[in-house]
Design a protein around this motif. Structure first.
Motif, PDB file in Angstrom:
ATOM      1  N   ALA A   1       0.837  -1.201   0.000  1.00 42.33           N
ATOM      2  CA  ALA A   1       0.000   0.000   0.000  1.00 42.33           C
ATOM      3  C   ALA A   1       0.868   1.246   0.000  1.00 42.33           C
ATOM      4  O   ALA A   1       2.068   1.182   0.265  1.00 42.33           O
ATOM      5  CB  ALA A   1      -0.897   0.002   1.236  1.00 42.33           C
ATOM      6  N   ASP A   2       0.247   2.377  -0.305  1.00 44.62           N
ATOM      7  CA  ASP A   2       0.939   3.653  -0.105  1.00 44.62           C
ATOM      8  C   ASP A   2       1.203   3.811   1.393  1.00 44.62           C
ATOM      9  O   ASP A   2       0.470   3.276   2.226  1.00 44.62           O
ATOM     10  CB  ASP A   2       0.067   4.817  -0.580  1.00 44.62           C
ATOM     11  N   SER A   3       2.219   4.605   1.713  1.00 49.87           N
ATOM     12  CA  SER A   3       2.569   4.764   3.123  1.00 49.87           C
ATOM     13  C   SER A   3       1.450   5.417   3.937  1.00 49.87           C
ATOM     14  O   SER A   3       1.430   5.299   5.158  1.00 49.87           O
ATOM     15  CB  SER A   3       3.874   5.550   3.273  1.00 49.87           C
ATOM     16  N   SER A   4       0.482   6.055   3.268  1.00 50.46           N
ATOM     17  CA  SER A   4      -0.643   6.663   3.994  1.00 50.46           C
ATOM     18  C   SER A   4      -1.532   5.618   4.660  1.00 50.46           C
ATOM     19  O   SER A   4      -2.375   5.941   5.500  1.00 50.46           O
ATOM     20  CB  SER A   4      -1.482   7.534   3.058  1.00 50.46           C
TER      21      SER A   4
END
Lengths: 209, 212
Positions: free
Chosen positions: A76-79
């Motif tokens: 996933a994106d780090s968000s």
């Protein structure tokens, strides 16, 4: 991307890991002509319940979530970390830093360092990453990685340290991962190492008690 | 954080709306087919997950939509300001959230188009039909929730530092659409506007040259 094997230090029964062992291991890398290149760091977070999160330097904008019991790995994106924190059922239980140095050794890159809680310098373990740069296929690289590991284990054994490096290869196919190596493979390996470290620490604590 | 307003428009007027948006935005539209899966866990708010199939590729996005801004100031604003965090994820995201104990609450298929542009803020206007699936995840067999009606949503990312400017930009933009539809905070529906038919006819007759 090049494949890696992630190893952890398994202390002998009755012994514990300490900074002297880490120092000896680092000297061992240099004794086989490993060229020190710079610092290296990864972070693992253990969430309640039983979910592990991994960030790796080669993918600074990505984050990996692993549920070992169900053989799930998610990129996933780090968000996603912000989302995990907002999901009130899932609190951070433990965060570990894998912190060390990177060495160049021919077609191999090695990373050796300590495992410690993020807000503490207490050494909880020692890890080692062996990266073979020319090949991305795990099967094709298996023989040469095995041979390198034999050389490495022999070099370490000469220092008569109370333990050895262990490589436990996860069944990547169970996670839906193919032979071509990816950062998801790295994340799964680190989650496996984290589980081994926790088990080792708990075993030592139960002996003391 | 994001700013959001929504409205509805009759499907027969969507083409006129597209002409108007094309003229206002100056960008090409992006086709959308979003499979929206809403999960919930116990008493917590539902966490939304979106799948977007676009030009043959498949992207998955997790969106956590949090609480709306509250207080007297918030009530005076015509735009909803709420926390929102999203993350692109790999395809097995649903498996992971089911393993974490989340359950399917409902799913929808949104089919339409969107315009993304900069006008005082980074604004996205989405026009879509909202469809429900008769069988689990059967997007090919989806049927409209409200036949003949499409949803229009205007969103813009914001932060605690700039949300007043973003609200202002969104509100100003919405005024251009007023002859065709009324946009308001989600949950506050005002129906279709009586001027929509005439405005749409005007737009269709001269391809958008008319200033509304």
């Amino acid at each position: 991307m090049p494949l890696k094997w992630v190893l952890h230090w398994q202390p002998n029964a009755g012994s514990t890991v300490n900074s002297q062992i880490l120092s000896e291991v680092s000297q061992c890398v240099e004794s086989i002509n490993g060229l020190k290149q710079g610092r290296w760091k990864a972070t693992l977070t253990l969430y309640k319940p039983h979910t592990r999160g991994v960030s790796v330097p080669e993918q600074p904008n990505k984050y990996y979530l692993i549920i070992r019991g169900q053989r799930i790995v998610l990129e996933a994106d780090s968000s996603i970390q912000t989302i995990m924190e907002k999901l009130q059922s899932y609190k951070t239980r433990l965060a570990l830093n894998f912190d060390g140095f990177q060495y160049q050794l021919g077609d191999f890159q090695l990373r050796v360092g300590k495992v410690s809680p993020t807000h503490s310098e207490n050494l909880r373990g020692i890890f080692m990453e062996v990266e073979y740069l020319p090949i991305s296929s795990m099967e094709k690289a298996r023989q040469i990685m095995g041979e390198f590991l034999e050389i490495w284990q022999e070099a370490v054994s000469k220092r008569s340290l109370p333990g050895q490096f262990m490589h436990i290869e996860p069944n990547f196919a169970e996670y839906g991962l193919a032979d071509h190596y990816t950062s998801q493979h790295t994340a799964v390996q680190y989650a496996t190492v984290m589980a081994q470290l926790i088990a080792t620490v708990q075993a030592v604590q139960s002996v003391r008690n | 954080m994001e700013c959001v307003v929504q409205g509805i428009i009759e499907t027969q007027h969507v083409e006129a709306l597209e002409i108007l948006l094309q003229g206002l935005c100056g960008v090409l539209k992006e086709r959308l087919r979003i499979h929206e899966i809403c999960l919930k866990s116990g008493p917590n708010l539902g966490e939304f997950m979106h799948g977007c199939s676009f030009r043959g590729s498949t992207l998955m996005t997790v969106r956590h939509i949090g609480g709306a801004m509250r207080g007297a100031g918030a009530e005076q604003i015509s735009v909803l300001v709420r926390t929102m965090v999203e993350s692109k994820v790999s395809k097995n995201v649903l498996r992971l959230f089911y393993a974490l104990g989340y359950k399917l609450d409902h799913e929808l298929l949104r089919v339409g188009f969107a315009f993304h542009f900069q006008r005082g803020a980074q604004i996205t206007v989405t026009v879509s039909s909202v469809n429900k699936m008769l069988k689990l995840h059967a997007t090919d067999e989806a049927v409209p929730v409200t036949p003949g009606i499409q949803m229009v949503e205007v969103t813009a990312p914001a932060s605690a530092e700039n949300y007043t400017e973003v609200v202002s930009a969104v509100s100003s933009f919405c005024e251009y659409l007023a002859p065709l539809l009324h946009l308001s905070k989600p949950g506050i529906s005002t129906g279709v506007v009586p001027t929509a038919a005439a405005a749409a006819a005007s737009l269709m007759s001269d391809g958008g040259g008319t200033t509304l």
